[in-house]
Design a protein around this motif. Structure first.
Motif, mmCIF file in Angstrom:
data_model
loop_
_atom_site.group_PDB
_atom_site.id
_atom_site.type_symbol
_atom_site.label_atom_id
_atom_site.label_comp_id
_atom_site.label_asym_id
_atom_site.label_seq_id
_atom_site.Cartn_x
_atom_site.Cartn_y
_atom_site.Cartn_z
ATOM 1 N N ILE A 148 0.810 -1.214 0.000
ATOM 2 C CA ILE A 148 0.000 0.000 0.000
ATOM 3 C C ILE A 148 0.846 1.268 0.000
ATOM 4 O O ILE A 148 0.488 2.278 -0.624
ATOM 5 N N LEU A 149 1.997 1.249 0.657
ATOM 6 C CA LEU A 149 2.852 2.436 0.676
ATOM 7 C C LEU A 149 3.502 2.667 -0.690
ATOM 8 O O LEU A 149 3.642 3.810 -1.146
ATOM 9 N N ASN A 150 3.897 1.588 -1.352
ATOM 10 C CA ASN A 150 4.514 1.710 -2.672
ATOM 11 C C ASN A 150 3.511 2.154 -3.738
ATOM 12 O O ASN A 150 3.885 2.777 -4.738
ATOM 13 N N ALA A 151 2.242 1.800 -3.537
ATOM 14 C CA ALA A 151 1.206 2.112 -4.530
ATOM 15 C C ALA A 151 0.547 3.466 -4.278
ATOM 16 O O ALA A 151 -0.402 3.829 -4.981
ATOM 17 N N SER A 152 1.046 4.216 -3.309
ATOM 18 C CA SER A 152 0.414 5.482 -2.938
ATOM 19 C C SER A 152 1.475 6.511 -2.563
ATOM 20 O O SER A 152 2.670 6.207 -2.531
ATOM 21 N N LYS A 153 1.011 7.702 -2.280
ATOM 22 C CA LYS A 153 1.902 8.756 -1.804
ATOM 23 C C LYS A 153 1.239 9.461 -0.621
ATOM 24 O O LYS A 153 0.006 9.384 -0.456
ATOM 25 N N PRO A 154 2.021 10.132 0.207
ATOM 26 C CA PRO A 154 1.433 10.798 1.374
ATOM 27 C C PRO A 154 0.368 11.821 0.988
ATOM 28 O O PRO A 154 0.495 12.514 -0.019
ATOM 29 N N LEU A 155 -0.687 11.897 1.800
ATOM 30 C CA LEU A 155 -1.743 12.883 1.612
ATOM 31 C C LEU A 155 -1.900 13.643 2.927
ATOM 32 O O LEU A 155 -2.670 13.248 3.802
ATOM 33 N N PRO A 156 -1.147 14.724 3.096
ATOM 34 C CA PRO A 156 -1.187 15.469 4.363
ATOM 35 C C PRO A 156 -2.550 16.094 4.619
ATOM 36 O O PRO A 156 -3.308 16.380 3.689
ATOM 37 N N TRP A 157 -2.856 16.311 5.885
ATOM 38 C CA TRP A 157 -4.181 16.799 6.263
ATOM 39 C C TRP A 157 -4.458 18.196 5.729
ATOM 40 O O TRP A 157 -5.607 18.575 5.536
ATOM 41 N N TRP A 158 -3.403 18.960 5.473
ATOM 42 C CA TRP A 158 -3.613 20.338 5.008
ATOM 43 C C TRP A 158 -3.853 20.444 3.494
ATOM 44 O O TRP A 158 -4.074 21.523 2.977
ATOM 45 N N GLU A 159 -3.808 19.331 2.784
ATOM 46 C CA GLU A 159 -4.049 19.354 1.347
ATOM 47 C C GLU A 159 -5.554 19.530 1.088
ATOM 48 O O GLU A 159 -6.353 18.625 1.368
ATOM 49 N N PRO A 160 -5.988 20.683 0.560
ATOM 50 C CA PRO A 160 -7.426 20.974 0.463
ATOM 51 C C PRO A 160 -8.184 20.128 -0.550
ATOM 52 O O PRO A 160 -9.383 19.907 -0.400
#
Length: 339
Positions: A148-160
């Motif tokens: 799952i980490l390799n298939a995705s990228k971080p999505l920080p909470w401040w990303e509107p």
């Protein structure tokens, strides 16, 4: 209706599959032709358990543009959706009992009313047997959960944009949307101020050992009261390292049917599997995502048997009859008498 509201509620975003759309899972040959030698597309594995869905029609339940990950921050995925109750049965991963909702790359699907086509696919680099070997190669597990980490990228909470997508793509209700925002805000403040997170439940037990119920699929159980469950939890809100999650509180007192026993689980974002005891899944008891920034994954909640009690079918019928009588009495009391 204001223009912005119309835009958010529309179900016709060009090129994107949205909740409610009918789709057909492409043929095995078509799907295999999209995969590389590792059996992945955009680093997302196509698992052997998914082959049985080829040629079948499903309704899209949500766009899987984000997901929470055990002990990790939210992650973002591209061009993926969830299909209604298309879950992994773990048959190629030593009987993993997570029953994960499967991520589907849109290239593996076609709209149910579209003409059959190869969609530009090429000669496959893997076959069905290769997928089976990859699933447990070299004694390590390989699946969508492990990768799952390799298939995705971080999505920080401040990303509107994620909040806009909740409304535009997954058509989240305004009430649920606001509730989730408030919970997320509170949890961030609580983390900084070293306070307890939203609806955190903890007890004082050191090593609570409950009696095994040996529950089986189909058994009826009642989730114990919160006060009873607290007696089994330690100061971290866990029973033998298994967290009693905030969303589980809403099931207290309810009668549910056991869906399956959980004996093994693949540890998320790792190639390892762990044995687990006296734990079951309950029908319909999934995470609603409200306390996880509206994660649409609907993961099954794990229930320790010491949080449950057996219920006889007869008792359920009797309780239902009593409630019907109480409702009838209440209704008649509210109805004005005829002159």
């Amino acid at each position: 209706m204001p223009t912005m509201t119309k835009t958010l509620l529309t179900n016709s975003v060009p090129g994107k599959l949205l909740p409610g759309d009918l789709v057909e899972v492409r043929s095995e040959a078509e799907i295999l032709a999209t995969l590389n030698e590792k059996g992945t597309l955009d680093n997302l594995p196509f698992m052997p358990e998914m082959l049985k869905f080829s040629g079948k029609t499903f309704r899209v339940s949500a766009r899987a543009f984000k997901t929470c990950v055990d002990d990790q921050e939210m992650r973002q995925l591209e061009n993926t959706v969830f299909l209604e109750e298309a879950r992994c049965d773990g048959s190629s991963h030593s009987g993993c009992g997570r029953a994960c909702l499967i991520f589907w790359n849109e290239a593996w699907l076609k709209r149910s009313d579209s003409a059959t086509s190869s969609n530009g696919f090429h000669i496959p680099k893997v076959c069905r047997a290769d997928l089976e070997l990859l699933a447990t190669g070299d004694g390590q597990f390989f699946c969508q959960s492990t990768e799952i980490l390799n298939a995705s990228k971080p999505l920080p909470w401040w990303e509107p944009k994620q909040y806009l997508w909740d409304l535009k793509y997954n058509r989240t209700s305004i009430v649920r949307f606001i509730q989730s925002l408030l919970i997320a805000f509170y949890n961030k403040v609580a983390h900084v101020c070293q306070l307890k997170s939203w609806r955190f439940v903890a007890g004082s037990a050191k090593d609570f050992r409950g009696q095994s119920l040996n529950l089986q699929p189909g058994d009826l159980v009642r989730v114990k009261s919160l006060s009873q469950i607290k007696q089994t939890l330690d100061s971290a809100g866990k029973h033998q390292n298994l967290l009693f999650a905030p969303t589980m509180m809403s099931f207290c007192g309810k009668v549910l049917r056991v869906q399956d026993r959980v004996e093994n689980i693949v540890l998320e974002a790792t190639p390892r599997q762990r044995k687990i005891k006296d734990t079951v899944l309950l029908e319909g008891a999934t995470c609603d995502g409200v306390c996880h920034r509206l994660c649409p994954r609907k993961s099954f909640l794990f229930w320790r048997e010491c949080w449950l009690e057996r219920v006889a079918a007869f008792d359920v019928v009797v309780t239902g009859i009593k409630r019907q009588k109480e409702d009838m009495i209440g209704t008649s009391a509210l109805t004005p008498a005829e002159p």
